[in-house]
Design a protein around this motif. Structure first.
Motif, short mmCIF file in Angstrom:
data_model
loop_
_atom_site.label_atom_id
_atom_site.label_comp_id
_atom_site.label_asym_id
_atom_site.label_seq_id
_atom_site.Cartn_x
_atom_site.Cartn_y
_atom_site.Cartn_z
N ARG A 274 8.67 -2.28 -18.11
CA ARG A 274 7.80 -1.11 -18.22
C ARG A 274 6.74 -1.33 -19.30
O ARG A 274 6.86 -2.21 -20.15
CB ARG A 274 8.62 0.14 -18.53
N ALA A 275 5.71 -0.52 -19.25
CA ALA A 275 4.62 -0.64 -20.22
C ALA A 275 5.10 -0.14 -21.59
O ALA A 275 5.70 0.93 -21.70
CB ALA A 275 3.42 0.17 -19.77
N ARG A 276 4.83 -0.92 -22.62
CA ARG A 276 5.14 -0.53 -23.99
C ARG A 276 3.91 -0.83 -24.84
O ARG A 276 3.62 -1.98 -25.13
CB ARG A 276 6.35 -1.29 -24.51
N ILE A 277 3.22 0.20 -25.22
CA ILE A 277 2.03 0.06 -26.05
C ILE A 277 2.37 0.60 -27.44
O ILE A 277 2.83 1.73 -27.58
CB ILE A 277 0.83 0.85 -25.47
N ILE A 278 2.15 -0.23 -28.44
CA ILE A 278 2.36 0.17 -29.83
C ILE A 278 0.98 0.49 -30.41
O ILE A 278 0.06 -0.33 -30.33
CB ILE A 278 3.01 -0.97 -30.65
N VAL A 279 0.84 1.69 -30.98
CA VAL A 279 -0.43 2.13 -31.55
C VAL A 279 -0.24 2.29 -33.06
O VAL A 279 0.72 2.91 -33.51
CB VAL A 279 -0.88 3.48 -30.93
N ALA B 230 -1.38 -2.51 -29.13
CA ALA B 230 -0.74 -3.79 -28.81
C ALA B 230 0.21 -3.61 -27.64
O ALA B 230 1.00 -2.66 -27.61
CB ALA B 230 0.01 -4.32 -30.02
N ASN B 231 0.12 -4.51 -26.67
CA ASN B 231 0.99 -4.47 -25.51
C ASN B 231 2.25 -5.28 -25.81
O ASN B 231 2.20 -6.49 -25.93
CB ASN B 231 0.27 -5.05 -24.28
N ARG B 232 3.38 -4.61 -25.89
CA ARG B 232 4.65 -5.27 -26.13
C ARG B 232 5.47 -5.39 -24.84
O ARG B 232 6.58 -5.86 -24.86
CB ARG B 232 5.47 -4.52 -27.18
N GLY B 233 4.89 -4.95 -23.74
CA GLY B 233 5.57 -5.05 -22.45
C GLY B 233 5.25 -6.37 -21.77
O GLY B 233 4.50 -7.20 -22.26
N ARG B 234 5.82 -6.55 -20.59
CA ARG B 234 5.64 -7.80 -19.85
C ARG B 234 4.50 -7.71 -18.85
O ARG B 234 4.06 -8.73 -18.32
CB ARG B 234 6.93 -8.16 -19.13
N ARG B 235 4.03 -6.54 -18.56
CA ARG B 235 2.97 -6.36 -17.57
C ARG B 235 1.64 -6.06 -18.26
O ARG B 235 1.62 -5.38 -19.28
CB ARG B 235 3.31 -5.21 -16.64
N VAL C 155 -10.23 -2.22 -21.66
CA VAL C 155 -9.72 -3.48 -22.19
C VAL C 155 -8.38 -3.76 -21.52
O VAL C 155 -7.49 -2.92 -21.55
CB VAL C 155 -9.54 -3.40 -23.72
N THR C 156 -8.26 -4.93 -20.92
CA THR C 156 -7.00 -5.32 -20.31
C THR C 156 -6.17 -6.07 -21.34
O THR C 156 -6.60 -7.10 -21.86
CB THR C 156 -7.23 -6.21 -19.07
N LEU C 157 -4.99 -5.54 -21.63
CA LEU C 157 -4.09 -6.16 -22.58
C LEU C 157 -2.96 -6.84 -21.82
O LEU C 157 -2.18 -6.18 -21.15
CB LEU C 157 -3.50 -5.12 -23.54
N GLY C 158 -2.90 -8.16 -21.92
CA GLY C 158 -1.80 -8.89 -21.31
C GLY C 158 -0.58 -8.84 -22.20
O GLY C 158 -0.57 -8.19 -23.25
N GLU C 159 0.44 -9.54 -21.81
CA GLU C 159 1.68 -9.57 -22.58
C GLU C 159 1.42 -10.14 -23.96
O GLU C 159 0.88 -11.23 -24.12
CB GLU C 159 2.71 -10.43 -21.85
#
Length: 160
Positions: free
Chosen positions: A34-39, A65-70, A106-110
């Motif tokens: 699942r998506a996990r974004i840390i702000v 920051a994207n901490r997820g895998r997607r 902005v696309t944030l990858g893993e």
């Protein structure tokens, strides 16, 4: 009375065990993917050298920051305005519109992050009242603090 297990009973038992194990694996994959974004929001930031487009001013740095895998597409970064300051600022949220860092999407990858800079001069928000957030392309909002802290910081509950 015959209590011996038939081949049908053994296959049913085996199918129940395997399907339970596979169901558990799929649930764990869903939670992991699942998506996990840390702000994070940090105030009183200056840009050096002073000769850049930012000059010698104070900024609030909002990092997503994207901490997820997607991969996830972040569309907006903002500061939520506390209730007591909404009349003064005539807004509920202040959107980051810095032309250098606030790109359309902005696309944030893993494991990737993006930093937004917001001018702090003229904002009357205390350091412990900051609530930053980002929105993704699906409309989901991620905040820099948990729900209870967000409610307290924005003045919906009195903090004694």
């Amino acid at each position: 009375m015959d209590t011996a297990l038939t081949i049908t009973d053994l296959l049913a038992f085996w199918g129940a065990i395997i399907s339970t194990i596979l169901g558990t694996i799929k649930i764990l994959e869903f939670i992991r993917d699942r998506a996990r974004i840390i702000v994070r929001a940090v105030d009183n930031q200056r840009v050096f050298p002073k000769e850049t487009a930012y000059g010698d001013k104070l900024y609030i740095r909002i990092t997503a920051a994207n901490r997820g895998r997607r991969p996830i597409v972040v569309t907006t970064a903002f500061l939520a305005v506390p209730l007591k300051l909404r009349a003064h600022h005539n807004a509920t949220h202040m959107i980051c519109m810095d032309p250098t860092t606030a790109k359309a999407a902005v696309t944030l990858g893993e494991g990737q992050s993006h930093m937004y800079m917001m001018l702090q001069d003229g904002l009357d928000i205390d350091r412990d009242k900051f609530v930053a957030g980002v929105c993704d392309a699906t409309g989901k909002t991620y905040y820099s603090v948990c729900y209870l802290k967000r409610v307290i910081r924005l003045g919906r509950i009195k903090n004694h």
